[in-house]
Motif scaffolding. Sequence first.
Motif, PDB file in Angstrom:
ATOM      1  N   ALA A   1      -2.938  -4.417  -4.696  1.00 32.87           N
ATOM      2  CA  ALA A   1      -2.797  -3.369  -3.677  1.00 32.87           C
ATOM      3  C   ALA A   1      -3.327  -2.029  -4.158  1.00 32.87           C
ATOM      4  O   ALA A   1      -3.643  -1.157  -3.341  1.00 32.87           O
TER       5      ALA A   1
ATOM      6  N   THR B   1      -7.566  -2.842   0.192  1.00 32.80           N
ATOM      7  CA  THR B   1      -6.832  -2.352   1.355  1.00 32.80           C
ATOM      8  C   THR B   1      -5.758  -3.327   1.804  1.00 32.80           C
ATOM      9  O   THR B   1      -5.769  -4.506   1.444  1.00 32.80           O
TER      10      THR B   1
ATOM     11  N   ARG C   1       0.820  -1.211   0.000  1.00 27.81           N
ATOM     12  CA  ARG C   1       0.000   0.000   0.000  1.00 27.81           C
ATOM     13  C   ARG C   1       0.855   1.262   0.000  1.00 27.81           C
ATOM     14  O   ARG C   1       0.541   2.238  -0.681  1.00 27.81           O
TER      15      ARG C   1
END
Length: 303
Positions: free
Chosen positions: A96, A100, A32
């Motif tokens: 990603a 989440t 992320r």
Amino acid sequence: MSAAFRNLVYGNAILLLMLTTLLWGGNTIAGRLAIGEVSPLMVVALRWVIVSSVMTVMVWPKLRVEWPLVRGSMGKMALMSAFGFTGFNSLFYAAAHYTTAVNLGILQGSMPMLVLLGALLFYRVPVRPIQILGILATMIGVALIAAQGHLETLLRMSINPGDGLMLIACIFYAGYTLALRNRPQISGLVFFTVLSIVAAITSLPGIAYEAAAGTLQVPSLKGWLIIFYISLGPSCLAQIFFMRGVELIGPARAGVFINLVPIFAAILAILILGEDFRLHHALALVLVLGGIWLSERRGKGTA
């Protein structure tokens, strides 16, 4: 490495698999954090170029000695690397961008069920009631996180593109895990080094694809830091630990530990991304650890 340290750490499957899943949990956060800093397939290519370079320098003498054995199993090893390393990671970092970090971790919790099913279908590994109970407990814990503690949330869940990509990635890695059962009879470090070299080569077309699509992004400074973490932690140490864990206790039992990934991912998301820690997270943690304990009781009794 002293004999005492080797026995304490490298001979302890539970410790190795716990460290593996902690590093993989951190990988969900890194995936992320990489958004906007480096493109996903660039991450995959650079990580395996770095890992393969480091490993080749480290084990070159052993690689030369064991090369005749490597050459005879090169086709199988290439497939394992293409699916378990390049394929899994390419889908992971692409996912990603659409889901989440917590979801990435949650979906990795599906791998033990896939490994167990594959072990039953392809290796006729017996499944006992207490093992089923352990798997169910861990999966309920995973579902609790997915539902954020509310059943109606779970019932309304639908697969978004990121979750779909991650599910396919899990199937790839489950297949790789099962293939480790009959991996070539070469040392673990040489085996991993060869797979990382293949992964570096097979990930290069991904960069060409991103360049053609206009989505290629060269790493920023933060992007490089993320890549170095991914390369040395989840890509290098975790893979070596996981292979050793499978070697010690088998793929079905080792696969259960993957249920810790969503727990570690959630905890790290709380610490690093500032997300809340709620009651259902604590309950999920108890269920996952309890499921692993049940599975280990079964394993020790039938080893």
